[in-house]
Write a protein that holds these residues in place. Structure first.
Motif: not given
Length: 301
Positions: A44-49
């Motif tokens: 999971i990308a940081p901006g999607e967490k």
């Protein structure tokens, strides 16, 4: 601290699924894995967490409704992320939390306390959600025996191959990983936990025959299951970490012969020219118990 679980789960195969990718999630319950790991961490990308956390309750409910696999959740290690992950993941239907980058006893006990408070607040059995500990640094490997006894909530230990290799400045080859993985197996078994993983790495699934050989070899080292990242790896793990019909038949003969010997007051006996003593009998009994547990899981019991 939470109460100890009474029975170990059967987790021969644990399939990673990013919770925010619908095409992976949609068919996850069809793959035959003993457990589905809904990932909040590396995939999971940081901006999607935060979005992944929002999606988690519906994903858990969907998997539990549609399939038989246990549902696990992999959480992040920095405390500020882990707390938010726990707020999202302590839910009915979640069997275990995969705790990444375990640092030591205090790390696991802090998370145990946070989960227990959430369970109590949400009307869930306190201690019901278990921990899988993922050791990923040389310092944590050195503390593996202490970590294994940190909390009764912990049911399994494994080594994070890629991150461990990075931490030592090496490559995640079987030769490099052999020693630390054996140390984790020893710590897990000494504490009565499951040792999960393989001698090699799970990252390469291009050669499934080589992967199957590696998994079978891993079972000989004491591993009882492993995580995987591709559905094609699931049947290989399920087969390799299950007793074969020949092993079951031999174990049944050993147990039956032991009963006959005990009736005559003997603690050891010969079978097919081989001396059988108590450790061999106990191993046969454990194999039969595992075979029964696997059969019950596959029946959906």
């Amino acid at each position: 601290m939470s109460a100890a679980p009474q029975q170990m789960p059967v987790w021969r195969s644990l399939l990673f699924v990013p919770v925010n990718v619908e095409r992976f999630l949609a068919r996850a319950h069809e793959r035959g894995a003993d457990g589905i790991i809904l990932d909040l961490e590396d995939s999971i990308a940081p901006g999607e967490k935060e979005n992944a956390r929002r999606l988690l309750p519906a994903a858990v409910e969907r998997l539990r409704r549609n399939g038989r696999s246990d549902v696990l959740v992999r959480i992040n290690q920095p405390l500020e992320l882990a707390v938010r992950d726990l707020e999202a993941a302590v839910l009915p239907g979640v069997a275990s939390l995969l705790v990444t980058k375990v640092e030591g006893v205090s790390h696991l006990r802090l998370l145990d306390e946070l989960v227990a408070r959430l369970e109590e607040r949400r009307g869930l059995p306190v201690g019901g959600i278990r921990f899988n500990g993922l050791i990923e640094t040389p310092a944590a490997v050195a503390r593996a025996h202490e970590i294994a006894r940190a909390t009764p909530r912990l049911v399994a230990l494994s080594l994070g191959a890629e991150d461990y290799a990075t931490a030592i400045g090496g490559r995640p080859t079987e030769e490099v990983l052999l020693m630390p993985k054996q140390l984790v197996v020893q710590a897990a078994c000494a504490a009565g936990l499951m040792a999960l993983g393989t001698i090699g790495t799970l990252a390469d699934f291009s050669d499934l025959e080589a992967y199957a050989r590696m998994v079978r070899r891993s079972r000989d080292f004491g591993f009882v299951g492993a995580s995987c990242i591709h559905p094609a790896q699931v049947p290989i793990l399920n087969a390799a970490f299950s007793p074969t019909p020949e092993e079951i038949a031999e174990a049944e003969r050993i147990v039956a012969a032991d009963r006959a010997a005990a009736a005559e007051g003997r603690g050891s006996f010969q079978l097919d020219g081989r001396m059988i003593d108590i450790p061999i009998v106990r191993r046969a009994e454990a194999l039969l118990a595992r075979a029964r547990a696997i059969a019950a899981r596959e029946r959906g019991a």
